[in-house]
Design an enzyme around this catalytic site. Structure first.
Site, PDB file in Angstrom:
ATOM      1  N   SER A   7       0.480  -1.247  -0.093  1.00 44.18           N
ATOM      2  CA  SER A   7       0.324   0.087   0.021  1.00 44.18           C
ATOM      3  C   SER A   7       1.169   1.468   0.250  1.00 44.18           C
ATOM      4  O   SER A   7       1.667   1.421   1.283  1.00 44.18           O
ATOM      5  CB  SER A   7      -0.927  -0.256   1.459  1.00 44.18           C
ATOM      6  OG  SER A   7      -1.657   1.340   1.850  1.00 44.18           O
ATOM      7  N   HIS A  32      -1.248  -1.021  -4.442  1.00 41.92           N
ATOM      8  CA  HIS A  32      -2.706  -0.666  -3.456  1.00 41.92           C
ATOM      9  C   HIS A  32      -2.603   0.569  -3.404  1.00 41.92           C
ATOM     10  O   HIS A  32      -1.642   1.769  -3.115  1.00 41.92           O
ATOM     11  CB  HIS A  32      -2.279  -1.223  -2.614  1.00 41.92           C
ATOM     12  CG  HIS A  32      -4.146  -1.263  -2.188  1.00 41.92           C
ATOM     13  ND1 HIS A  32      -4.702  -2.234  -1.838  1.00 41.92           N
ATOM     14  CD2 HIS A  32      -4.523  -0.227  -0.820  1.00 41.92           C
ATOM     15  CE1 HIS A  32      -5.904  -1.937  -1.203  1.00 41.92           C
ATOM     16  NE2 HIS A  32      -5.490  -0.900  -0.455  1.00 41.92           N
ATOM     17  N   ASP A  34      -4.585   4.386  -2.122  1.00 41.15           N
ATOM     18  CA  ASP A  34      -5.524   4.296  -1.490  1.00 41.15           C
ATOM     19  C   ASP A  34      -6.069   5.881  -1.500  1.00 41.15           C
ATOM     20  O   ASP A  34      -5.199   6.627  -1.722  1.00 41.15           O
ATOM     21  CB  ASP A  34      -4.937   4.691   0.415  1.00 41.15           C
ATOM     22  CG  ASP A  34      -4.829   2.678   0.518  1.00 41.15           C
ATOM     23  OD1 ASP A  34      -5.733   1.870   0.334  1.00 41.15           O
ATOM     24  OD2 ASP A  34      -4.260   2.358   1.073  1.00 41.15           O
ATOM     25  N   MET A  36      -8.631   8.566   0.029  1.00 42.66           N
ATOM     26  CA  MET A  36      -9.794   8.841   0.922  1.00 42.66           C
ATOM     27  C   MET A  36      -9.601  10.419   0.385  1.00 42.66           C
ATOM     28  O   MET A  36      -9.357  11.822  -0.433  1.00 42.66           O
ATOM     29  CB  MET A  36      -8.646   8.915   2.161  1.00 42.66           C
ATOM     30  CG  MET A  36      -8.370   7.946   2.662  1.00 42.66           C
ATOM     31  SD  MET A  36      -7.222   7.176   3.743  1.00 42.66           S
ATOM     32  CE  MET A  36      -6.478   6.358   3.878  1.00 42.66           C
ATOM     33  N   HIS A  65      -8.179   1.847  -4.357  1.00 38.55           N
ATOM     34  CA  HIS A  65      -9.072   1.032  -3.416  1.00 38.55           C
ATOM     35  C   HIS A  65     -10.323   2.848  -2.942  1.00 38.55           C
ATOM     36  O   HIS A  65      -9.168   3.883  -2.245  1.00 38.55           O
ATOM     37  CB  HIS A  65      -7.898   0.662  -2.064  1.00 38.55           C
ATOM     38  CG  HIS A  65      -9.152   0.573  -0.623  1.00 38.55           C
ATOM     39  ND1 HIS A  65      -8.202   0.457   0.264  1.00 38.55           N
ATOM     40  CD2 HIS A  65     -10.720   0.639  -0.477  1.00 38.55           C
ATOM     41  CE1 HIS A  65      -9.440   0.896   1.212  1.00 38.55           C
ATOM     42  NE2 HIS A  65     -10.491   0.174   0.983  1.00 38.55           N
ATOM     43  N   MET A  67     -11.875   4.714  -1.189  1.00 38.93           N
ATOM     44  CA  MET A  67     -12.710   5.161   0.654  1.00 38.93           C
ATOM     45  C   MET A  67     -13.410   6.750  -0.126  1.00 38.93           C
ATOM     46  O   MET A  67     -12.980   7.543   0.854  1.00 38.93           O
ATOM     47  CB  MET A  67     -11.287   5.209   1.563  1.00 38.93           C
ATOM     48  CG  MET A  67     -10.865   3.811   1.302  1.00 38.93           C
ATOM     49  SD  MET A  67      -9.723   3.508   2.508  1.00 38.93           S
ATOM     50  CE  MET A  67      -8.625   3.729   1.691  1.00 38.93           C
ATOM     51  N   MET A 136     -11.505  -5.363   5.069  1.00 41.05           N
ATOM     52  CA  MET A 136     -11.197  -4.358   5.904  1.00 41.05           C
ATOM     53  C   MET A 136     -10.533  -4.777   7.604  1.00 41.05           C
ATOM     54  O   MET A 136     -11.387  -5.562   8.143  1.00 41.05           O
ATOM     55  CB  MET A 136     -11.326  -3.231   5.327  1.00 41.05           C
ATOM     56  CG  MET A 136     -12.085  -2.269   4.768  1.00 41.05           C
ATOM     57  SD  MET A 136      -9.917  -1.744   3.775  1.00 41.05           S
ATOM     58  CE  MET A 136      -8.744  -1.429   5.324  1.00 41.05           C
ATOM     59  N   ASP A 174      -7.063  -6.680   3.960  1.00 38.33           N
ATOM     60  CA  ASP A 174      -6.025  -5.147   3.718  1.00 38.33           C
ATOM     61  C   ASP A 174      -6.327  -4.175   5.723  1.00 38.33           C
ATOM     62  O   ASP A 174      -7.209  -4.148   5.924  1.00 38.33           O
ATOM     63  CB  ASP A 174      -6.544  -3.719   3.069  1.00 38.33           C
ATOM     64  CG  ASP A 174      -6.441  -1.895   3.003  1.00 38.33           C
ATOM     65  OD1 ASP A 174      -5.175  -1.933   3.317  1.00 38.33           O
ATOM     66  OD2 ASP A 174      -6.779  -1.512   2.454  1.00 38.33           O
TER      67      ASP A 174
HETATM   68  C1  DX5 Z   1      -6.328   2.124   5.375  1.00 43.44           C
HETATM   69  C2  DX5 Z   1      -5.934   1.459   3.850  1.00 43.44           C
HETATM   70  C3  DX5 Z   1      -4.114   0.900   3.887  1.00 43.44           C
HETATM   71  C4  DX5 Z   1      -3.440   1.005   5.097  1.00 43.44           C
HETATM   72  C5  DX5 Z   1      -2.691  -0.219   5.610  1.00 43.44           C
HETATM   73  O1  DX5 Z   1      -7.439   2.364   5.282  1.00 43.44           O
HETATM   74  O2  DX5 Z   1      -7.146   1.158   3.265  1.00 43.44           O
HETATM   75  O3  DX5 Z   1      -4.569   0.339   2.560  1.00 43.44           O
HETATM   76  O4  DX5 Z   1      -3.046   1.602   4.234  1.00 43.44           O
HETATM   77  O5  DX5 Z   1      -1.618  -0.134   5.698  1.00 43.44           O
HETATM   78  P1  DX5 Z   1      -0.833  -1.059   6.815  1.00 43.44           P
HETATM   79  O6  DX5 Z   1      -1.375  -1.604   5.713  1.00 43.44           O
HETATM   80  O7  DX5 Z   1       0.119   0.121   7.747  1.00 43.44           O
HETATM   81  O8  DX5 Z   1      -2.614  -1.372   8.194  1.00 43.44           O
HETATM   82 ZN    ZN Z   2      -6.734  -0.029   0.627  1.00 44.03          ZN
END
Ligand code: DX5
Ligand code: ZN
Length: 215
Positions: A7, A32, A34, A36, A65, A67, A136, A174
């Site tokens: 990620s 990956h 993320d 947000m 991903h 969010m 998750m 994840d």
């Molecule tokens: C969290 C993200 C993850 C995050 C995971 O909201 O969706 O992808 O990067 O990080 P770790 O592996 O540190 O929990």
């Molecule tokens: Zn993620």
């Protein structure tokens, strides 16, 4: 073989391109990414412009991903920016089925994600339409949180549901993934390990990734 998806949330954002090269050279299968929006989750990260900017640096699969609330507003832009998989949340506002159908129309792989406290039944209606289910194991929004212990049990139920469709659906996990929790999730039936903080703090990421692939 297990698919390893570092990620990029845990990468050094001032050198995102180099970090993408680093995970590619370390043998990662996917990156990956993320996204947000400060609404679905409290944090804000990257948008389609950043995905587009790093796309030429590596041929690696981009696992985006989302969010974000009302994700259908942005799936066209992420597809155009070079996403391969685009995953939306069942808890997000808006037309989630419409977003999934649009991702498919755009020739990309749609995914559905669920939070740790969301019952598995909430994703049933999407099973016929997705190529990936993202489980998750932390509350989304931040890296570096502790793995939620209900993960493996949830994964085994989702694995069975996915297989019962007769279609090939990847199950991904994840949040809080390290060598121990990653192995347990693979034993529970997961195909993809998305991991941020643990992988990025490894001096020898390549050895760690090679180990995970063989779980
Ligand atoms: C969290 C993200 C993850 C995050 C995971 O909201 O969706 O992808 O990067 O990080 P770790 O592996 O540190 O929990
Ligand atoms: Zn993620």
């Amino acid at each position: 073989m297990v698919i390893v998806a570092p990620s990029m949330l845990s990468a050094d954002f001032s050198r995102l391109g180099e970090e993408l090269s680093r995970i590619t050279e370390a043998g990662a299968d996917w990156a990956h990414l993320d996204v947000m929006d400060g609404m679905f989750v409290p944090n804000i990260t990257i948008g389609p412009l950043v995905v587009e900017a790093i796309r030429p640096i590596s041929d690696i699969t981009f696992d985006v991903h989302l969010m974000i609330q009302d994700p259908i507003r942005y799936v066209d832009q992420f597809a155009k920016a070079g996403a391969d998989y685009i995953t939306v949340h069942t808890e997000a506002e808006g037309d989630i089925m419409g977003a999934i159908e649009r991702i498919r129309e755009l020739g990309k792989h749609p995914g559905i994600s669920l939070n740790p406290d969301t019952p598995v039944s909430e994703i049933e209606r999407y099973l016929e339409h997705v190529d990936l289910i993202l489980v998750m194991t932390v509350q989304p929004g931040f890296g570096g949180q502790k793995f939620r212990e209900n993960g493996p049990e949830k994964i085994s139920r989702i694995r069975k549901m996915a297989d019962a469709t007769g279609r090939r659906i990847l199950v991904s996990v994840d949040g809080g993934i390290n060598r121990d929790t990653g192995r347990r999730c693979v034993e529970a039936g997961v195909d993809v390990l998305a991991a941020g903080s643990y992988l990025f703090k490894q001096e020898d990421m390549a050895t760690e990734i090679a180990l995970w692939k063989g779980f």
